[in-house]
Design a protein around this motif. Structure first.
Motif, PDB file in Angstrom:
ATOM      1  N   VAL B 178       0.833  -1.198   0.000  1.00 55.32           N
ATOM      2  CA  VAL B 178       0.000   0.000   0.000  1.00 55.32           C
ATOM      3  C   VAL B 178       0.873   1.255   0.000  1.00 55.32           C
ATOM      4  O   VAL B 178       0.646   2.198  -0.769  1.00 55.32           O
ATOM      5  N   ALA B 179       1.919   1.250   0.844  1.00 53.19           N
ATOM      6  CA  ALA B 179       2.807   2.416   0.922  1.00 53.19           C
ATOM      7  C   ALA B 179       3.488   2.667  -0.426  1.00 53.19           C
ATOM      8  O   ALA B 179       3.566   3.810  -0.885  1.00 53.19           O
ATOM      9  N   GLY B 180       3.971   1.585  -1.064  1.00 57.11           N
ATOM     10  CA  GLY B 180       4.655   1.736  -2.345  1.00 57.11           C
ATOM     11  C   GLY B 180       3.729   2.283  -3.407  1.00 57.11           C
ATOM     12  O   GLY B 180       4.076   3.228  -4.136  1.00 57.11           O
ATOM     13  N   ALA B 181       2.527   1.704  -3.503  1.00 55.83           N
ATOM     14  CA  ALA B 181       1.562   2.151  -4.510  1.00 55.83           C
ATOM     15  C   ALA B 181       1.165   3.595  -4.255  1.00 55.83           C
ATOM     16  O   ALA B 181       1.104   4.411  -5.192  1.00 55.83           O
ATOM     17  N   ALA B 182       0.930   3.949  -2.983  1.00 54.44           N
ATOM     18  CA  ALA B 182       0.520   5.322  -2.657  1.00 54.44           C
ATOM     19  C   ALA B 182       1.633   6.307  -2.981  1.00 54.44           C
ATOM     20  O   ALA B 182       1.378   7.396  -3.504  1.00 54.44           O
ATOM     21  N   ALA B 183       2.880   5.918  -2.696  1.00 53.87           N
ATOM     22  CA  ALA B 183       4.003   6.836  -2.940  1.00 53.87           C
ATOM     23  C   ALA B 183       4.170   7.104  -4.425  1.00 53.87           C
ATOM     24  O   ALA B 183       4.471   8.233  -4.832  1.00 53.87           O
ATOM     25  N   VAL B 184       3.981   6.066  -5.262  1.00 55.20           N
ATOM     26  CA  VAL B 184       4.120   6.242  -6.710  1.00 55.20           C
ATOM     27  C   VAL B 184       2.923   7.015  -7.267  1.00 55.20           C
ATOM     28  O   VAL B 184       3.086   7.943  -8.072  1.00 55.20           O
ATOM     29  N   ALA B 185       1.722   6.641  -6.801  1.00 57.40           N
ATOM     30  CA  ALA B 185       0.502   7.248  -7.337  1.00 57.40           C
ATOM     31  C   ALA B 185       0.415   8.733  -7.007  1.00 57.40           C
ATOM     32  O   ALA B 185      -0.105   9.525  -7.800  1.00 57.40           O
ATOM     33  N   THR B 186       0.937   9.142  -5.851  1.00 55.73           N
ATOM     34  CA  THR B 186       0.818  10.541  -5.443  1.00 55.73           C
ATOM     35  C   THR B 186       2.141  11.276  -5.595  1.00 55.73           C
ATOM     36  O   THR B 186       2.373  12.310  -4.970  1.00 55.73           O
ATOM     37  N   PHE B 187       3.014  10.750  -6.451  1.00 52.62           N
ATOM     38  CA  PHE B 187       4.345  11.331  -6.616  1.00 52.62           C
ATOM     39  C   PHE B 187       4.279  12.776  -7.083  1.00 52.62           C
ATOM     40  O   PHE B 187       5.170  13.577  -6.799  1.00 52.62           O
ATOM     41  N   ALA B 188       3.223  13.109  -7.830  1.00 51.97           N
ATOM     42  CA  ALA B 188       3.111  14.461  -8.389  1.00 51.97           C
ATOM     43  C   ALA B 188       2.796  15.509  -7.323  1.00 51.97           C
ATOM     44  O   ALA B 188       2.908  16.705  -7.585  1.00 51.97           O
ATOM     45  N   LEU B 189       2.438  15.092  -6.128  1.00 52.15           N
ATOM     46  CA  LEU B 189       2.156  16.064  -5.068  1.00 52.15           C
ATOM     47  C   LEU B 189       3.400  16.903  -4.790  1.00 52.15           C
ATOM     48  O   LEU B 189       4.523  16.411  -4.896  1.00 52.15           O
ATOM     49  N   PRO B 190       3.199  18.184  -4.404  1.00 48.85           N
ATOM     50  CA  PRO B 190       4.373  19.009  -4.087  1.00 48.85           C
ATOM     51  C   PRO B 190       5.002  18.590  -2.752  1.00 48.85           C
ATOM     52  O   PRO B 190       4.403  17.813  -2.002  1.00 48.85           O
ATOM     53  N   LEU B 191       6.192  19.085  -2.461  1.00 47.51           N
ATOM     54  CA  LEU B 191       6.850  18.932  -1.151  1.00 47.51           C
ATOM     55  C   LEU B 191       7.122  17.495  -0.750  1.00 47.51           C
ATOM     56  O   LEU B 191       7.217  17.190   0.420  1.00 47.51           O
ATOM     57  N   ARG B 192       7.212  16.563  -1.723  1.00 44.86           N
ATOM     58  CA  ARG B 192       7.385  15.147  -1.412  1.00 44.86           C
ATOM     59  C   ARG B 192       6.322  14.666  -0.417  1.00 44.86           C
ATOM     60  O   ARG B 192       6.568  13.808   0.413  1.00 44.86           O
TER      61      ARG B 192
END
Lengths: 109, 224
Positions: B178-192
């Motif tokens: 879940v963490a991996g998928a969420a990190a990739v899916a929301t990568f475009a968010l600002p400020l990491r």
């Protein structure tokens, strides 16, 4: 990032490491640890690591990679296989890096 | 103990190389190498520092990676809780993962004895140089290695290996996915911010799994 800002960031990192390592050791009296916090602590460090690693492996310049011709992928497969075989982190790093280098330098992936 | 020291040395060398390969200025890399003394937090903070992420994102990420030390510190207290406070703080600074494993193995029963305190410092005197010297060497020679080799990837693999070592049941596997998928899916968010989203998602999913399966399967939770 300027040198000054970077220095502040790094001093903060050192302080965070000291505070987390001393968290329950430093106080004079025993601190109670709430149950939900104990349980949540199982997942937070894991999630933090995965969140840093996954984009480094599966993305190129902010995009999900759309090709198999990427030396990182065989590297990750080799590293994973080594870990499952030996359960040893050092060997995992070395085998994955060697395979990645072989594909990148040898095959030009 | 020498075997583990060799592992620490190789790990330090790779961290040094990864730091040399990042965009981080050399004085900053040296400062980080010398005072932070926490390999996984350094590796996690590296791309954030190099990419100019805001301070609070860098610190929050390091805090989450270091949360395991909070758990360890509860364990350390059972050994060294009766020592003077200044000494406890000094010990805490040097209390790396390896020392925890070593002391736990050598002294399975907690209270501090006349032996466990020297044993702790003995482990530190081996671990500290075994980490710092290769780390500095990697930092100074890492620049000679061509960038297109992509050796910074070794740092990612190190974090990957640490991640695998934390996966020991279905709940941790699912939380990691879940963490991996969420990190990739929301990568475009600002400020990491994708890192914080991933952590929140994984903790929620993990706690949900714990609370739905706990009573049936595992009445005693193993807190590691």
């Amino acid at each position: 990032m300027s040198l000054f800002e970077g220095g502040i960031a790094i001093l903060g990192l050192a302080l965070i490491t000291l505070v987390t390592r001393a968290f329950f050791l430093y106080p004079e009296r025993d601190l109670p640890l709430p149950g939900w916090l104990q349980q949540g602590l199982r997942y937070a460090p894991l999630a933090a690591l995965v969140a840093v690693v996954a984009p480094e492996i599966f993305m190129t310049q902010g995009r999900f990679i759309d090709t198999w011709v990427d030396a990182r992928l065989p590297g990750v497969v080799a590293a994973t296989a080594y870990y499952l075989w030996r359960r040893d982190i050092l060997g995992t790093i070395v085998s994955g890096t060697l395979v990645m280098l072989a594909f990148r330098l040898g095959l030009g992936w | 103990m020498t075997g583990t020291a060799l592992g620490i040395a190789a790990w330090g060398l790779l961290t040094g190389i990864a730091m040399a390969k990042s965009e981080l200025a050399l004085p900053l890399a040296l400062l980080m190498s010398l005072i932070v003394f926490a390999g996984s937090a350094q590796l996690a903070a590296l791309p954030l520092l190099a990419g100019g992420a805001p301070l609070w994102v860098i610190w929050a990420t390091a805090l989450c990676v270091n949360l395991r030390f909070v758990i360890f510190s509860a364990g350390w207290r059972r050994y060294f809780g009766t020592l003077p406070r200044g000494q406890r703080l000094r010990m805490a600074y040097f209390a790396a993962d390896l020392n925890y494993a070593l002391v736990l193995k050598r002294f399975p029963v907690p209270p501090a004895t006349s032996q466990s305190v020297p044993y702790f410092w003995g482990g530190v005197s081996l671990n500290f140089p075994a980490w710092h010297l290769p780390s500095l060497i990697g930092l100074l020679v890492g620049d000679r290695i061509p960038t297109q080799w992509g050796l910074g990837f070794a740092g990612s693999l190190a974090l990957l290996g640490l991640t695998y070592a934390m996966l020991h049941d279905r709940a941790t596997w699912i939380a990691a996915a879940v963490a991996g998928a969420a990190a990739v899916a929301t990568f475009a968010l600002p400020l990491r911010l994708n890192i914080l989203v991933a952590i929140a998602a994984a903790v929620v999913v993990g706690l949900l799994i714990d609370h739905t399966t706990q009573r049936a399967a595992q009445p005693e939770e193993d807190l590691t």
